[in-house]
Motif scaffolding. Structure first.
Motif, short mmCIF file in Angstrom:
data_model
loop_
_atom_site.label_atom_id
_atom_site.label_comp_id
_atom_site.label_asym_id
_atom_site.label_seq_id
_atom_site.Cartn_x
_atom_site.Cartn_y
_atom_site.Cartn_z
N GLU A 60 9.17 15.08 5.17
CA GLU A 60 8.99 14.59 3.80
C GLU A 60 9.22 13.09 3.72
N ARG A 61 10.23 12.60 4.43
CA ARG A 61 10.54 11.17 4.42
C ARG A 61 9.32 10.36 4.88
N ASP A 62 8.65 10.84 5.93
CA ASP A 62 7.46 10.15 6.42
C ASP A 62 6.36 10.13 5.36
N TYR A 63 6.19 11.28 4.70
CA TYR A 63 5.11 11.40 3.71
C TYR A 63 5.36 10.54 2.48
N TYR A 64 6.61 10.47 2.04
CA TYR A 64 6.92 9.77 0.79
C TYR A 64 7.31 8.30 0.98
N ASP B 185 18.01 -5.32 -7.49
CA ASP B 185 18.77 -4.86 -6.34
C ASP B 185 17.86 -4.26 -5.26
N PRO B 186 17.71 -4.94 -4.12
CA PRO B 186 16.84 -4.42 -3.05
C PRO B 186 17.31 -3.08 -2.50
N CYS B 187 18.61 -2.78 -2.60
CA CYS B 187 19.13 -1.50 -2.08
C CYS B 187 18.53 -0.31 -2.84
N CYS B 188 18.17 -0.52 -4.12
CA CYS B 188 17.61 0.57 -4.94
C CYS B 188 16.12 0.79 -4.66
N ARG B 189 15.52 -0.07 -3.84
CA ARG B 189 14.07 0.00 -3.64
C ARG B 189 13.67 0.76 -2.38
N THR B 190 14.65 1.16 -1.55
CA THR B 190 14.34 2.02 -0.42
C THR B 190 14.14 3.43 -0.93
N LEU B 191 13.57 4.30 -0.12
CA LEU B 191 13.37 5.69 -0.53
C LEU B 191 14.72 6.33 -0.87
N GLU B 192 15.68 6.21 0.03
CA GLU B 192 16.98 6.83 -0.19
C GLU B 192 17.72 6.16 -1.34
N GLY B 193 17.61 4.82 -1.42
CA GLY B 193 18.29 4.08 -2.48
C GLY B 193 17.76 4.43 -3.86
N GLY C 268 10.03 0.87 -1.11
CA GLY C 268 9.97 1.62 0.15
C GLY C 268 9.43 3.03 0.01
N PHE C 269 8.95 3.40 -1.17
CA PHE C 269 8.43 4.75 -1.39
C PHE C 269 7.01 4.68 -1.93
N SER C 270 6.32 5.81 -1.90
CA SER C 270 4.90 5.85 -2.27
C SER C 270 4.70 6.43 -3.67
N ARG D 107 -9.00 12.34 -7.35
CA ARG D 107 -9.04 12.95 -6.02
C ARG D 107 -9.60 11.98 -4.98
N HIS D 108 -10.67 11.26 -5.35
CA HIS D 108 -11.24 10.26 -4.43
C HIS D 108 -10.21 9.17 -4.13
N LEU D 109 -9.49 8.73 -5.17
CA LEU D 109 -8.47 7.69 -5.04
C LEU D 109 -7.38 8.16 -4.07
N GLU D 110 -6.99 9.42 -4.21
CA GLU D 110 -5.96 10.02 -3.36
C GLU D 110 -6.41 10.03 -1.90
N GLU D 111 -7.67 10.40 -1.69
CA GLU D 111 -8.21 10.47 -0.33
C GLU D 111 -8.25 9.09 0.32
N VAL D 112 -8.65 8.08 -0.47
CA VAL D 112 -8.72 6.70 0.05
C VAL D 112 -7.31 6.21 0.40
N GLN D 113 -6.34 6.48 -0.50
CA GLN D 113 -4.96 6.05 -0.24
C GLN D 113 -4.41 6.70 1.02
N GLU D 114 -4.74 7.98 1.23
CA GLU D 114 -4.25 8.69 2.42
C GLU D 114 -4.89 8.11 3.68
N GLU D 115 -6.17 7.73 3.56
CA GLU D 115 -6.87 7.12 4.70
C GLU D 115 -6.25 5.77 5.06
N ILE D 116 -5.97 4.96 4.02
CA ILE D 116 -5.34 3.64 4.24
C ILE D 116 -3.96 3.83 4.88
N ARG D 117 -3.22 4.80 4.37
CA ARG D 117 -1.88 5.09 4.89
C ARG D 117 -1.95 5.43 6.39
#
Length: 529
Positions: A467-471, A353-361, A417-419, A507-517
């Motif tokens: 929060e919505r933007d971040y997640y 169900d694609p509706c369950c894959r959004t952040l709110e869903g 749709g979420f991180s 921590r390095h992985l987190e920093e790279v992901q934030e940079e890509i984001r």
């Protein structure tokens, strides 16, 4: 209860904090009814560490001469060490932590005291309700109805007051079916597949017992589910042998003789103590500092955690396949229907169900399938992997769900749709939270303790603009297609973001992901301009 009764020493100066990824720092330690606060007092430093006492899983104290050391092991897998001058102060702080981190009374927990300035207790609590969900699904109304048979929780203590059931089953019939199902958890609808009209139902095991008791109302209800179809499937999350053994203690399964249009499929899933022990072994492996790769891999395999992930995803895939590809309705249950049943019904809905894959869903799905459906969070998340307490009803089923969702997120990076950050936040909040969402074991308990009137809702907070933007996942591209996960061992990975969260690598992985984001968001802005 006065929290001050348990605090003999409220402040200690000249404490040294040692924590992974940070140099040692010297400062002041304060303890309150719900928090441990460390403030760095060194010149030019402004570091503070605020730790919710509920997050503490175990402490170890060691005294030497006139000073002492307290090692704090947290439910989110952090490990902190406090070097405290003065043996008496050290013992007092340790005693306060041990007492205040294990409060049994829900109304004394921090969510009842948390009052952020930008939230109001008058804000809407929760994202949806069975009533709202039913009213939005117009396609259901011909064959399904909303029943309030459980409005006073007397039929099933762990169900919400309203549930969706076949239209031609009246409330008296439901009461009889509830007596025939463990804990009163009679079959209810949890998902309607718009593409073909098939449904997923969930329940607990039937109480057939050694004498093979039957319940005609139960048979009638299940026949009503597949009315107009040649058959339905029952996915039992126990092995055939376990289901047979359950009859000796009053449980059982649906006999082919009485449910002749239903085909039973057994898929054994571990639960309870064995799942908790698996988590403990995995966390122990992740803390192994020997740097021996063979030993690490052996410990990882022996924990069996990834095999639990594999089983959950493959069973959910089977459920999704029955509904999406075969075009048949499915009933899912194990014994109690409050753990593995919810796990695979949630994953199956994410798959199809694609509706369950959004952040709110996704958050609405968790609310519907875990919070409202009666997963006993307080019992299952009482302790994590470090506790020395004797295991009771702890089991990391919700954490296993989040790990499985992470595997989906990794295999389909554009489809959700979420991180990962959202999954990490949920994993932390389930064990220790400022919010009331995961308090108690059922809707009935939350109502009795007025949780919804006196605490804030986590899911609402996660959907506020910042929060919505971040997640949110900046790479998200909605698809109507089902997302079928690969469950080959080489396709499944250790969730490093959680289990190795407090290491330099993560921590390095987190920093790279934030940079890509940040880059993706910037590109998006440029494309729009």
């Amino acid at each position: 209860m006065e929290f001050s009764e348990h605090i003999k020493t409220a402040n200690v100066e000249d404490v040294v904090l040692r924590q992974a990824l940070h140099p040692p720092s010297r400062g002041t330690l304060c303890i309150t009814g719900h928090h441990l606060l460390f403030s760095d007092r060194e010149e030019g430093a402004s570091r503070q560490v605020l730790l919710l006492l509920r997050n503490i899983d175990a402490i170890e104290k060691r005294t030497s001469g006139s000073s002492g050391t307290i090692t704090i092991k947290c439910k989110d897998l952090r490990v902190l060490q406090l070097d405290i001058p003065g043996m008496e102060q050290c013992l007092n702080i340790a005693h306060s932590i041990e007492t205040l981190s294990c409060l049994d009374s829900v109304s004394e927990m921090y969510p009842f005291f948390y009052r952020p300035s930008d939230h109001s207790l008058q804000d809407q609590w929760g994202l949806s309700s069975p009533e709202k969900h039913y009213s939005q699904m117009k396609e259901l109304h011909d064959r399904w109805r909303l029943s309030t048979v459980n409005k006073d929780y007397s039929v099933c203590p762990s169900y919400p007051p309203a549930v969706i059931v076949p239209k031609n089953t009246d409330d008296d019939m439901l009461k009889k079916v509830a007596k025939f199902r463990q804990g009163g958890r009679f079959p209810v609808l949890c998902y309607y597949h718009r593409k073909n009209g098939m449904v997923i139902m969930r329940s607990s095991q039937p109480l057939t017992g050694a004498n093979r008791k039957r319940c005609r109302e139960d048979e009638h209800l299940l026949q009503a589910v597949i009315d107009g179809s040649d058959k339905g499937y029952i996915i039992d999350t126990r092995s055939s042998q376990q289901a047979q053994q359950a009859r000796m203690t009053g449980g059982g399964f649906e006999s082919k003789s009485f449910y002749n249009h239903w085909k039973r499929l057994h898929r054994q899933m571990e639960r309870g103590k064995s799942l908790q022990e698996s988590l403990i072994k995995l966390v122990e492996a992740c803390g192994d500092s020997s740097h021996n790769v063979d030993r690490w891999l052996s410990k990882l395999e022996n924990s069996k955690w990834l095999s639990h992930v594999q089983t959950a995803l493959s069973t959910a895939g089977l459920l999704a396949e029955c509904v999406e590809r075969d075009g048949h309705s499915v009933l899912v249950h194990g014994s109690e229907g409050t753990d593995c049943t919810l796990l695979i019904s949630t994953l199956a809905q994410l798959i199809v169900d694609p509706c369950c894959r959004t952040l709110e869903g996704f958050l609405a799905l968790l609310e519907r399938e875990w919070v409202q459906a009666g997963h006993p969070f307080q019992q299952r998340c009482a302790h994590s992997a470090y506790s020395h307490a004797r295991l009771q009803q702890e089991s990391p089923v919700f954490l296993l769900l989040l790990d499985c969702v992470w595997q989906l997120w990794r295999q389909f990076p554009l489809a959700l749709g979420f991180s990962e950050a959202l999954l990490l936040r949920l994993a932390t909040e389930a064990y220790a939270s400022d919010y009331g969402t995961f308090l108690c074991n059922s809707h009935q308990e939350r109502c009795a303790l007025a949780v919804m009137e006196n605490t804030h809702c986590l899911f609402q907070a996660l959907l506020r603009p910042r929060e919505r933007d971040y997640y949110s996942n900046p790479l998200y591209e909605p698809t109507e297609l089902a997302i079928w996960p690969s469950v080959h061992p080489q396709s499944l990975q250790l969730w490093r973001g959680f289990f190795l969260r407090w290491t330099q690598q993560a921590r390095h992985l987190e920093e790279v992901q934030e940079e890509i984001r940040s880059m993706v968001i910037e590109w998006g802005k440029l494309a729009l301009s």
